[in-house]
Write a protein that holds these residues in place. Structure first.
Motif, mmCIF file in Angstrom:
data_model
loop_
_atom_site.group_PDB
_atom_site.id
_atom_site.type_symbol
_atom_site.label_atom_id
_atom_site.label_comp_id
_atom_site.label_asym_id
_atom_site.label_seq_id
_atom_site.Cartn_x
_atom_site.Cartn_y
_atom_site.Cartn_z
ATOM 1 N N SER A 1 -29.839 10.518 24.948
ATOM 2 C CA SER A 1 -28.952 11.116 25.941
ATOM 3 C C SER A 1 -28.055 10.091 26.626
ATOM 4 N N GLU B 1 -34.686 16.334 32.430
ATOM 5 C CA GLU B 1 -33.473 16.777 33.088
ATOM 6 C C GLU B 1 -33.709 17.044 34.582
ATOM 7 N N THR C 1 -28.292 17.793 35.454
ATOM 8 C CA THR C 1 -28.018 17.074 34.208
ATOM 9 C C THR C 1 -27.089 17.856 33.286
ATOM 10 N N ARG C 2 -27.353 19.134 33.107
ATOM 11 C CA ARG C 2 -26.548 19.930 32.186
ATOM 12 C C ARG C 2 -25.131 20.133 32.712
ATOM 13 N N GLU D 1 -26.202 9.682 37.322
ATOM 14 C CA GLU D 1 -27.048 10.810 37.691
ATOM 15 C C GLU D 1 -26.395 11.769 38.675
ATOM 16 N N ARG E 1 -28.096 23.082 26.285
ATOM 17 C CA ARG E 1 -27.912 21.829 27.014
ATOM 18 C C ARG E 1 -26.690 21.797 27.920
#
Length: 289
Positions: A77, A124, A186-187, A207, A266
């Motif tokens: 990722s 995530e 995260t997505r 982040e 995702r």
């Protein structure tokens, strides 16, 4: 039969055929002259392995190499797309090639880049968690269970958030870049990053924020407007992902199937669109005399 009434009833017949074709090309299965599908030698080796029935695979790691020499590893990722930079082994590198099957990234020395983060197996972060973080920074109350040191840290974090503008207006304009704090999980952040790639905007993602390189405020506003118009589908965005293999046995599937899976699993298009709309409203409000 399996697609119509069986375990794969939510999978289209075309997609099911694509899965069979993919694992057939990987020599995991083969078809007998009578039509039955059986395990091929490679499939037998996988199914006989003790880890075959494990539900989850360990975190996928890509080996980063320069001129054949290993210089470090990155989680899948965190691998930037070809052409972008990273910092690893104390040096800056440009990503020249990504070989998904071999789990390797080939790089060459570069002048600029960002340091990758190493979140371990934390997984995530949901948008609700990030929203609570923002609410805590925006609040003025102090939870009674915090000790003195924790109260000092919270106060400093709130003062820094106000001075930097990460809550209001939520973006920071610099000479060579623009940093946006959309307060998404995260997505959602990945979705915004892929929107930028589709719009030919170079970005760096951490982040909590996205940094748009060499992007003016007016150009960024145009980009946000394109997000709200939903010019890119989830599949369009998934096709822009630098690394597509995340789950166990993903490498056994064709790229178009991985794009379908990543588009479904995702991304967060509604969340990205909502934050773009909210930020456009802020921009319009600030622009008023």
């Amino acid at each position: 039969m399996l697609v119509k009434d069986g375990a794969f009833c939510n999978v289209s017949e075309a997609m099911f055929r694509g899965v069979l074709r993919s694992i057939g090309e990987k020599q995991l299965i083969e078809q007998m002259p009578t039509g039955e599908l059986i395990l091929a030698p490679a499939g037998e080796r996988i199914t006989s392995d003790r880890d075959f029935y494990a539900a989850f695979a360990s975190s996928e790691e890509f080996v980063v190499r320069h001129e054949g020499r290993e210089i470090g590893k990155l989680q899948s990722s965190l691998v930037p797309p070809v052409g972008e930079n990273l910092i690893l082994g104390g040096r800056r590198w440009r990503v020249d090639d990504i070989i998904a099957v071999a789990k390797s990234v080939h790089v060459s020395p570069a002048k600029g880049g960002k340091a990758p983060v190493f979140p371990g197996a934390a997984g995530e972060i949901h948008t609700r968690i990030v929203e609570e973080m923002a609410a805590t920074l925006a609040d003025v109350g102090v939870p009674p269970y915090l000790d003195g040191a924790a109260q000092t840290l919270l106060k400093a974090a709130r003062e820094t958030a106000v001075r930097a503008g990460v809550l209001a207006p939520g973006y920071i304009v610099r000479t060579e870049s623009l940093q946006w704090f959309p307060w998404l999980g995260t997505r959602g952040l990945l979705t915004l990053e892929l929107h930028a790639r589709c719009d030919d905007l170079a970005t760096e993602r951490d982040e909590l924020s996205l940094t748009y390189k060499k992007t003016s405020l007016s150009r960024w506003r145009e980009h946000l407007e394109s997000i709200t118009r939903e010019e890119n589908t989830a599949l369009d965005l998934a096709r822009r992902m630098a690394v597509k293999t995340f789950d166990k046995f993903d490498e056994m599937l064709a790229e178009e199937l991985l794009d379908e899976a990543n588009a479904r699993d995702r991304l967060d298009l509604p969340g990205a669109k909502l934050r773009a709309e909210q930020t456009l409203h802020i921009l319009a409000t600030i622009a008023q005399p």
